[in-house]
Motif scaffolding. Sequence first.
Motif, PDB file in Angstrom:
ATOM      1  N   LYS A 184       0.877  -1.041  -0.029  1.00  0.00           N
ATOM      2  CA  LYS A 184      -0.071   0.107  -0.099  1.00  0.00           C
ATOM      3  C   LYS A 184       0.688   1.143   0.037  1.00  0.00           C
ATOM      4  O   LYS A 184       0.553   2.197  -0.761  1.00  0.00           O
ATOM      5  CB  LYS A 184      -0.848   0.091   1.222  1.00  0.00           C
ATOM      6  N   GLU A 185       1.926   1.325   0.805  1.00  0.00           N
ATOM      7  CA  GLU A 185       2.798   2.476   0.965  1.00  0.00           C
ATOM      8  C   GLU A 185       3.569   2.729  -0.252  1.00  0.00           C
ATOM      9  O   GLU A 185       3.750   3.669  -0.937  1.00  0.00           O
ATOM     10  CB  GLU A 185       3.534   2.360   2.156  1.00  0.00           C
ATOM     11  N   VAL A 188       1.067   4.124  -2.831  1.00  0.00           N
ATOM     12  CA  VAL A 188       0.767   5.430  -2.632  1.00  0.00           C
ATOM     13  C   VAL A 188       1.890   6.494  -3.022  1.00  0.00           C
ATOM     14  O   VAL A 188       1.926   7.443  -3.586  1.00  0.00           O
ATOM     15  CB  VAL A 188       0.597   5.786  -0.937  1.00  0.00           C
ATOM     16  N   ASN A 192       1.528   9.281  -5.961  1.00  0.00           N
ATOM     17  CA  ASN A 192       2.088  10.758  -5.679  1.00  0.00           C
ATOM     18  C   ASN A 192       3.266  11.055  -6.765  1.00  0.00           C
ATOM     19  O   ASN A 192       3.250  12.328  -7.110  1.00  0.00           O
ATOM     20  CB  ASN A 192       2.842  11.016  -4.347  1.00  0.00           C
ATOM     21  N   LEU A 228      -5.786   0.430  -4.666  1.00  0.00           N
ATOM     22  CA  LEU A 228      -5.682   1.399  -3.333  1.00  0.00           C
ATOM     23  C   LEU A 228      -6.955   0.984  -2.864  1.00  0.00           C
ATOM     24  O   LEU A 228      -7.098   0.739  -1.580  1.00  0.00           O
ATOM     25  CB  LEU A 228      -5.330   2.727  -3.306  1.00  0.00           C
TER      26      LEU A 228
END
Length: 231
Positions: A184-185, A188, A192, A228
Motif C-alpha cells: 500500500k505505501e 501511494v 504521488n 488502493l
Amino acid sequence: MKITSRLKAVANLVGECKILADIGTDHCYIPIYLLKKGKTNNAIASDINEGPLQAAEETVKKNNLNEKVSIRLGNGLAPLKENDFIDVIVIAGMGGETIVNILENIPCHLTKCRYILQPMTDISLVRKWLDEKSYKITNEEIAKEVNRYYTVIEAQHQSNAPKLSEIETQFGPVLLKKKHPLLKEYIVKRRNKNIEVFSQIQKIECETLKRDKNRTLRREKDLLEEVLRWL
C-alpha cells in the motif's frame, strides 16, 4: 554476515538449493550469505566486468569459501554450463530491460531452473516477459531501504502458467494476493509520483507528445487508485 534489506529479500526467496548461480554478482554477498546459512551447497558467481569479480574473489577469500564458490567472467547466462547442475539462478540489481535481455538467451539446460529476479527499474516489463514466455510467478517480496522500495520475483517455467491481468503485471500477482504489508505505501508513493509527473508534463509544448504521455499517466493513475481501493 550482515546484508542489506534488498539482498536479504533476494536471499529469502532463494530459500534452499543445491547449486546457486548469481549473475552480476558484484561483491558475491548473496552466495556467501546463503552458504554461511547452510542454504546452498555450492555457488557460481559471475559478472561481465573484471572489477566486480575481483571484489567477489576478495570477499570469498575473506570468508574462506574458495572451495564452495566458482568465480566466472562472462555475459549473462553464458558462463553457466550444462554440467553445473544449477537449480536456482539469481539476477538482481539490474534494470528490468537488462534482465529481460539476459532471459531472452536462456539455454535449454537452464529452462527448468528457478529464477529469482530483482529489477531496479521496469518491473512490469519483467513480469510481462515472464507471462509471455510461460514462466509462473510463484512468489514475490518487497524490501524497503530508507525511502526506496525493491521488488523481488520468484518464477519458474510452467507450460500452463496462468496469464497475468494488467493490474497483476503492474503490481504483482502474489503481492496483490497476500496484500503485502509494504504494498500500500509503495503504491501511494507511485501515485504521488504519478501526480507530480503529470503536472510537469503539462509544461510540454508539443501537444502530440503531451497527449500521449497524459494518456499513459491517466491509465497508470486509474490502476493505482483501483488497487488502493481494494487494499
